[in-house]
Design a protein around this motif. Sequence first.
Motif, PDB file in Angstrom:
ATOM      1  N   TRP A 277       0.825  -1.220   0.000  1.00 35.00           N
ATOM      2  CA  TRP A 277       0.000   0.000   0.000  1.00 35.00           C
ATOM      3  C   TRP A 277       0.852   1.260   0.000  1.00 35.00           C
ATOM      4  CZ3 TRP A 277       1.099   2.994   4.040  1.00 35.00           C
ATOM      5  CH2 TRP A 277       1.352   2.437   5.291  1.00 35.00           C
ATOM      6  N   MET A 278       2.110   1.154   0.416  1.00 40.89           N
ATOM      7  CA  MET A 278       2.934   2.356   0.349  1.00 40.89           C
ATOM      8  C   MET A 278       3.118   2.786  -1.103  1.00 40.89           C
ATOM      9  SD  MET A 278       4.399   4.622   2.246  1.00 40.89           S
ATOM     10  CE  MET A 278       4.945   4.056   3.857  1.00 40.89           C
ATOM     11  N   ALA A 279       3.211   1.848  -2.003  1.00 39.66           N
ATOM     12  CA  ALA A 279       3.391   2.185  -3.419  1.00 39.66           C
ATOM     13  C   ALA A 279       2.061   2.397  -4.149  1.00 39.66           C
ATOM     14  CB  ALA A 279       4.182   1.082  -4.121  1.00 39.66           C
ATOM     15  N   ARG A 282      -3.533   3.407  -0.025  1.00 37.83           N
ATOM     16  CA  ARG A 282      -4.599   2.623   0.597  1.00 37.83           C
ATOM     17  C   ARG A 282      -5.931   2.820  -0.118  1.00 37.83           C
ATOM     18  NH1 ARG A 282      -4.333  -1.873   3.683  1.00 37.83           N
ATOM     19  NH2 ARG A 282      -3.172  -1.594   5.602  1.00 37.83           N
ATOM     20  N   ASP A 283      -5.927   3.540  -1.230  1.00 40.16           N
ATOM     21  CA  ASP A 283      -7.196   3.840  -1.887  1.00 40.16           C
ATOM     22  C   ASP A 283      -7.798   2.578  -2.479  1.00 40.16           C
ATOM     23  OD1 ASP A 283      -9.215   4.888  -3.833  1.00 40.16           O
ATOM     24  OD2 ASP A 283      -8.394   6.794  -3.144  1.00 40.16           O
ATOM     25  N   ASN A 315       0.116  -5.124   2.326  1.00 41.74           N
ATOM     26  CA  ASN A 315       0.712  -4.576   3.539  1.00 41.74           C
ATOM     27  C   ASN A 315       1.619  -3.432   3.091  1.00 41.74           C
ATOM     28  OD1 ASN A 315       0.865  -7.931   4.631  1.00 41.74           O
ATOM     29  ND2 ASN A 315      -0.533  -6.406   5.433  1.00 41.74           N
ATOM     30  N   GLN A 316       2.405  -2.902   4.026  1.00 43.74           N
ATOM     31  CA  GLN A 316       3.121  -1.668   3.686  1.00 43.74           C
ATOM     32  C   GLN A 316       4.005  -1.820   2.452  1.00 43.74           C
ATOM     33  OE1 GLN A 316       4.395   0.638   7.000  1.00 43.74           O
ATOM     34  NE2 GLN A 316       5.874   1.834   5.842  1.00 43.74           N
ATOM     35  N   HIS A 347      -6.809   4.832  -7.960  1.00 48.05           N
ATOM     36  CA  HIS A 347      -6.994   6.284  -7.914  1.00 48.05           C
ATOM     37  C   HIS A 347      -5.651   6.960  -8.158  1.00 48.05           C
ATOM     38  CE1 HIS A 347      -8.748   9.922  -5.484  1.00 48.05           C
ATOM     39  NE2 HIS A 347      -8.352  10.239  -6.695  1.00 48.05           N
ATOM     40  N   ALA A 350      -4.199   9.441  -5.496  1.00 44.37           N
ATOM     41  CA  ALA A 350      -3.703   8.842  -4.261  1.00 44.37           C
ATOM     42  C   ALA A 350      -2.415   8.061  -4.501  1.00 44.37           C
ATOM     43  CB  ALA A 350      -4.771   7.924  -3.662  1.00 44.37           C
ATOM     44  N   ALA A 353       0.636  10.307  -5.044  1.00 43.94           N
ATOM     45  CA  ALA A 353       1.075  10.988  -3.826  1.00 43.94           C
ATOM     46  C   ALA A 353       2.047  10.165  -2.994  1.00 43.94           C
ATOM     47  CB  ALA A 353      -0.140  11.360  -2.975  1.00 43.94           C
ATOM     48  N   GLN A 354       2.128   8.877  -3.257  1.00 43.84           N
ATOM     49  CA  GLN A 354       3.024   8.011  -2.474  1.00 43.84           C
ATOM     50  C   GLN A 354       4.458   8.062  -2.996  1.00 43.84           C
ATOM     51  OE1 GLN A 354       0.272   7.747  -0.256  1.00 43.84           O
ATOM     52  NE2 GLN A 354       1.481   5.980   0.315  1.00 43.84           N
TER      53      GLN A 354
ATOM     54  N   TRP B 277      -8.104  12.999   2.892  1.00 44.71           N
ATOM     55  CA  TRP B 277      -7.323  11.758   2.902  1.00 44.71           C
ATOM     56  C   TRP B 277      -5.844  12.011   2.613  1.00 44.71           C
ATOM     57  CZ3 TRP B 277      -4.863  11.088  -1.564  1.00 44.71           C
ATOM     58  CH2 TRP B 277      -5.484  11.405  -2.779  1.00 44.71           C
ATOM     59  N   ARG B 282      -5.577   7.168   3.162  1.00 45.91           N
ATOM     60  CA  ARG B 282      -6.820   6.461   2.819  1.00 45.91           C
ATOM     61  C   ARG B 282      -7.033   5.247   3.715  1.00 45.91           C
ATOM     62  NH1 ARG B 282     -11.313   8.214   0.230  1.00 45.91           N
ATOM     63  NH2 ARG B 282     -10.893   8.967  -1.871  1.00 45.91           N
ATOM     64  N   TRP B 376      11.634   5.158  -2.444  1.00 50.69           N
ATOM     65  CA  TRP B 376      12.371   3.904  -2.455  1.00 50.69           C
ATOM     66  C   TRP B 376      13.802   4.101  -2.972  1.00 50.69           C
ATOM     67  CZ3 TRP B 376       7.337   4.704  -3.349  1.00 50.69           C
ATOM     68  CH2 TRP B 376       6.447   3.974  -2.556  1.00 50.69           C
TER      69      TRP B 376
END
Lengths: 376, 376
Positions: A277-279, A282-283, A315-316, A347, A350, A353-354, B277, B282, B376
């Motif tokens: 989800w980091m990449a 979590r959307d 996971n992360q 999305h 979202a 933004a990571q 968010w 999120r 990363w």
Amino acid sequence: MDIQTLNTPAALIDVRRMRRNIDRMQAHLDALGVRFRPHVKTTKCRHVVDAQIAAGAQGITVSTLKEAEQFFAGGIRDIVYAVGMVPAKLGQALALRRQGCDLKIVADNLQAAHAIAAFGREHGERFEVWIEIDVDGHRSGVPPESGLLIAIGRALVDGGMVLGGVLAHAGSSYEYDTREALAAIAGQERSRTVRAAERLRAAALPCPTVSIGSTPTALSANNLDGITEVRAGVYVMFDLVMHNIGVCELSDIALSVLTTVIGHQEEKGWAIVDAGWMAMSRDRGTQRQARDFGYGQVCTEDGEVLGGYVVSAANQEHGIVSRAGSPDPGIAQRFPVGTRLRILPNHACATGAQHPEYQAIGENGDAHAWPRFYGW
Amino acid sequence: MDIQTLNTPAALIDVRRMRRNIDRMQAHLDALGVRFRPHVKTTKCRHVVDAQIAAGAQGITVSTLKEAEQFFAGGIRDIVYAVGMVPAKLGQALALRRQGCDLKIVADNLQAAHAIAAFGREHGERFEVWIEIDVDGHRSGVPPESGLLIAIGRALVDGGMVLGGVLAHAGSSYEYDTREALAAIAGQERSRTVRAAERLRAAALPCPTVSIGSTPTALSANNLDGITEVRAGVYVMFDLVMHNIGVCELSDIALSVLTTVIGHQEEKGWAIVDAGWMAMSRDRGTQRQARDFGYGQVCTEDGEVLGGYVVSAANQEHGIVSRAGSPDPGIAQRFPVGTRLRILPNHACATGAQHPEYQAIGENGDAHAWPRFYGW
């Protein structure tokens, strides 16, 4: 660099698709006779915004004053900050205007209008303010028929500010997925915003700008009478949510996350990848749509869609790739350790933004880092 | 700076709570006689990790090689990269070891083990590798009873690498919320990992390190016989998911997002805030738990919990604060435009990741910027 040598996970932009998306929106709005003001919150990336402006966009929309500062420093003057202004941020807005930024701010309540006018008079600054209109009960804004609309307009004008227009965003358009429903909400966004402008003018208040927009309504509108400009953001990349809504094909999605298979749980039909989800973010926007793509649609490294394979859990820094419906007993052979895949996101705003940067992928697989920023 | 002058949204760390959380975990593991290796993925912040090490932590766990690079540059040598290694990242790992970083890497399959050994021999580097054990079917790892465990160990040793130990993470502990269930999964994480170590040793393979951990199991363990070290990350901040699991009080949550009320929809009982968010993430981890806190629990600017008020919906830079159950008709009077609130997050790792820096808030409200990194 080229796509084969990139570290993973990485956020890829397919430049050809991005340019096609930009051209499609610009041509559509040109044909409807309105200006286009892209929302840069989707990418926060100068390279992308340059391409939007080169194609004909006039000015930008921002969701934070940091975006305004960054893009003004990059030479863009015409900026609307489309989030309701609060007193504590007026100093930051004033500094931008004093440097020559044509920053427009937004209000949807009397407290904010009075605070803007008082602060403006105190500092000898005539802020240009747009009034936010609620066209669908989605979030902020004043109803077009309300007395409050006129009261806010009068408070701004009597307070010595510039009433620049009205602004609306039909955020509820994300909840529809048929051509008819989208055309209806687009029509509603237009008519209610135009009505607000007419009421202001009937009250002898100015309303030069009539600004609306969301990606689904912008692309579904076939009549923009009374509208002077449209705003939209996510169209530049598109994503799985937009695909489910019906305004793009999977093959239009310009953003993906490049990832590497790091292991398996064969009996479960899982491949584990280094995009968690980091990449991906979590959307899970497609969760409540007709088709749920988990954390993303799996494609080959070249971008070919692998039908049925999704990132089913995250996971992360771990994603689980599996086949929706029935587990794939041969997944370890299909995607051995080291296999590189691309994941289309739920999305684009979202997921982008990571990442500190995009990797812009050209026709021949060459990769160029396009930095983006974050924070406030 | 102090809390009253901060721009919003901002990620606040209550330093007193953070230190209490650090001391609690360290004292608990000291009493159980094991080393503690915090997972720095939660904060990616040197100031926080310094406090963890000052309190007695030995080495760190990372989820990306960028974290390893950043913290090694900051002087930390003893680092385990707890995500399965893939061939394409071995060059980056080698560079770290050549600079003097005592980097440990992880494998859970034969392809990775062979690739590590081949790359290590080619470059004259004896990588220290830990084998990941699956103790709960949650994600990665090999079952403790599998033949694969011994095969991987033998491939590493025969290939000239250092077999440093075994590592497990009972990620499924997040699905429980009773003391008994948490003690049971903690016991299972311990016993299955110790069993894997014993099997390696019985096969005449070395296994000096036996590493387990997750915040719920670490805090629920009352016997760590056979374990040499524990890893945990989110305990340093805690969050609403951990509160629902039952390992912290709301008053232990050290991370919150400071936000400002920007408007209302009075008839709906909504206050609109500038933490959407993008500021909260999120992450909706409490959605599938016994108590759903939406996008976060609302508190006063001073941190007092406002029972029943949550961020019930979020767009990119807009959050909707409402009272769960029955709308509050007086919400505009309760939280006028400009009111500042703090929001406790679902998941501290995800919320922190949205911010370039934390604001560390001391006992008297003073604020100090603590940078964090991403990517990363």
